[in-house]
Design a protein around this motif. Sequence first.
Motif, mmCIF file in Angstrom:
data_model
loop_
_atom_site.group_PDB
_atom_site.id
_atom_site.type_symbol
_atom_site.label_atom_id
_atom_site.label_comp_id
_atom_site.label_asym_id
_atom_site.label_seq_id
_atom_site.Cartn_x
_atom_site.Cartn_y
_atom_site.Cartn_z
ATOM 1 N N ALA A 37 0.147 -17.187 -3.819
ATOM 2 C CA ALA A 37 -1.156 -17.775 -3.462
ATOM 3 C C ALA A 37 -1.121 -19.296 -3.580
ATOM 4 N N VAL A 38 -0.374 -19.800 -4.559
ATOM 5 C CA VAL A 38 -0.289 -21.255 -4.776
ATOM 6 C C VAL A 38 0.579 -21.882 -3.677
ATOM 7 N N GLU A 39 1.704 -21.215 -3.358
ATOM 8 C CA GLU A 39 2.582 -21.690 -2.269
ATOM 9 C C GLU A 39 1.782 -21.762 -0.960
ATOM 10 N N ILE A 99 -2.139 -27.704 3.108
ATOM 11 C CA ILE A 99 -2.521 -29.112 2.911
ATOM 12 C C ILE A 99 -2.023 -29.951 4.082
ATOM 13 N N ASP A 100 -2.930 -30.762 4.611
ATOM 14 C CA ASP A 100 -2.574 -31.634 5.732
ATOM 15 C C ASP A 100 -1.917 -32.903 5.183
ATOM 16 N N PRO A 101 -0.639 -33.159 5.542
ATOM 17 C CA PRO A 101 0.044 -34.334 5.000
ATOM 18 C C PRO A 101 -0.338 -35.640 5.705
ATOM 19 N N GLU A 159 6.863 -26.886 -4.111
ATOM 20 C CA GLU A 159 7.896 -27.751 -3.525
ATOM 21 C C GLU A 159 7.364 -28.602 -2.370
ATOM 22 N N ARG A 160 6.494 -28.023 -1.562
ATOM 23 C CA ARG A 160 5.970 -28.765 -0.399
ATOM 24 C C ARG A 160 5.262 -30.050 -0.847
ATOM 25 N N LEU A 161 4.600 -29.986 -2.013
ATOM 26 C CA LEU A 161 3.908 -31.171 -2.532
ATOM 27 C C LEU A 161 4.882 -32.138 -3.196
ATOM 28 N N CYS A 162 5.710 -31.593 -4.126
ATOM 29 C CA CYS A 162 6.508 -32.516 -4.949
ATOM 30 C C CYS A 162 7.689 -33.113 -4.195
ATOM 31 N N ASN A 163 8.271 -32.384 -3.241
ATOM 32 C CA ASN A 163 9.444 -32.926 -2.536
ATOM 33 C C ASN A 163 9.125 -33.501 -1.158
ATOM 34 N N PHE A 164 7.916 -33.212 -0.646
ATOM 35 C CA PHE A 164 7.607 -33.676 0.710
ATOM 36 C C PHE A 164 6.337 -34.521 0.771
ATOM 37 N N ILE A 165 5.169 -33.868 0.608
ATOM 38 C CA ILE A 165 3.903 -34.594 0.835
ATOM 39 C C ILE A 165 3.726 -35.783 -0.115
#
Length: 711
Positions: A237-239, A245-247, A331-337
Amino acid sequence: MSKKKGGKRLNKRMLQEMLQTLFQQNPNEAFSFKQVFKALKLDTHPTKMMAVDLMEEMAWDDFLSKVSDNSYRLNLKTQVQEGTFIRKANGKNSFLPDDGGTPVFVSERNSLFAMNGDRVKVAYMARREKHIKEAMVVEILSHKRDQAVGKLKVEKDYAFLVTEGNIFVHDVLIPKKKLKGGKTGDKAVVKITQWPSKDSKNIVGEVIDILGKEGDNNVEMHAILAQYGLPYKYPKAVEDAAEKIDPGITEQEIKRREDFRDVFTCTIDPKDAKDFDDALSIRKQGKLWEVGVHIADVSHYVKEGSVIDKEAVKRATSVYLVDRTIPMLPERLCNFICSLRPDEEKLCYSVIFVLDEEANVKNYHIAHTVIKSNRRYAYEEVQEILMGKDGDYATELRTLDQLAKCLRERRFKGGAVKFDREELHFDIDEKGKPIRAYFKKSNDATQLIEEFMLLANRTVAESVGRVKKGVKAKTLPYRIHDQPDPTKLETLREFVVKFGYKMKTSGTKGAISKSLNALMDDCQGKKEQKLIETVALRAMMKAKYSTHNIGHYGLAFEYYTHFTSPIRRYPDTMVHRLLTKYQDGARSANQQKYEELCEHCSDMEQTAQMAERDSIKYKMVEFMEDKIGNEYDAHISGIQSYGIYCEIDENHCEGMVPMRDLDDDYYDFDERNYCLVGRRHHHKYQLGDPIRIKVARANLEKRQLDFTLAD
């Protein structure tokens, strides 16, 4: 001898009455020996010694409680206390009172089957003559954890879990239908469904996850995390929430922020890092320099109370095992956005400084910004440039280095403590197997980043905490570090005297830390350097988070917080949110709520460190597995009553020579002087001594290396 009024000599009974009166009239005060002698006008050596003996007896009888080696106070504790139960595999369990007093022994028969870390209520038992103080668990208030990790053993009619380090009195029984397909030898995570009681001593559980076969790298790393109750996978659910989230950054958002996209900006991190949460910018302003410390604006994307935020609160920190990072954010937040990747526009929260050539802060401001990093550097690249090699933006990097050196020098002059910790690192192959072990030392490149992060953290803390007299500062989570334990400092002073060094243990904070630094400098490169550094570190308190600011002793800062790593630490996210609210004119936040969050973050930080240490131990044993029988030069890195710990000089792996292998004599453990001394031949094993060892055993299951002495 001291006289009483009327010329009568003081006898033991009279002196005891005088001591009782002194302590009863000052119930909240601790008295050192000197203060007692002065208060009771004891001016001869025999009466002083009699008073010292009497205070020891009164502490034994629980009338007084010992505060340090040479001070006592009236014991105001009741017979029933609450605190934490500490379970030891050797049966030497203890109870740690909530007020942080001395641990008290709890025998197995009086433990009520409490587990390590459980909150318990105990009753102190009547002291038997010539016996140590004992406590009995009368109630288990709450269990520290309700799950266990271990190896399954499946029999014909039942199954059970053999736990790591035997944390339970008995193995955990598992009904066959609750095995989730687990087989003998599988590593599994088990939820406890029934605790021991008067009726049944069994612990019963059910399998919630099968990790896999013992010895597999992934399985072992997951087992370490599960053992500490740390998550080893991300909730779907968190992933999913992170995926939504729109980057993109709107023009409207850019207008609200200070624009640094055209200013030279770079990130400097370890070569394998993916989450870049801080960047530095620099540009000339007349004779001054403008330096921006830009931090990923995590709180712009992670809203308070959201599903991502709730998971981040629970984790409170990223966990760094030898071969992997278990991130606090998806990961999408910490390594990308959020990650400040080169040539990408990113949102930041920044502290912008105007500095002169000596790095004196002429002015600063804190602002939401948008940046575009020109370059991503690894520490190694920057170090080469600082040492004279040509490279991109060499002038800017060297200027930042010069400014950082000024900041660093001023910090140590101001009383910061000099502890350059070395960190053990491994190079690992694609299967996770370690192929090289080495120590990483800090250098100019790492110190450059460190100094600007310290400056930003300190400035943010001062911006909220430093207020006019009579004005109450708004709530903020601070990173606090208490002064060293006075008793341990005194032990250190007595210890270093034997090597010919002097040290101050009283006076101002600054005087003590300057004296400590002088000691570190004086012993540099000497045989006893490692030994003195180890003993000095033990005198230090642990840093933690709190809304009650007492300053940071180690850094010699009156105000300090964590603002610079919101991708991997939750307190930084809290600080970002509060700063934003306060900049918008909000009232002070609820202190109790934030104090509870601070305590949770401090606890999780400790837990993460224990898991990190266990992963290092595992890799250490794995690295030495094929080196049984090899001999190495080492030095003694720890001394206990059951053996000596030795660290191999060439690869820094640590193992133990058990007491049974020191069979040439009977050895006594001298705790004060950190050594073992033979009774017959007086041979001494001292912390820090060089020693030649042979690798005897490498037990991966116990994460334990055994050495023997090489002849």
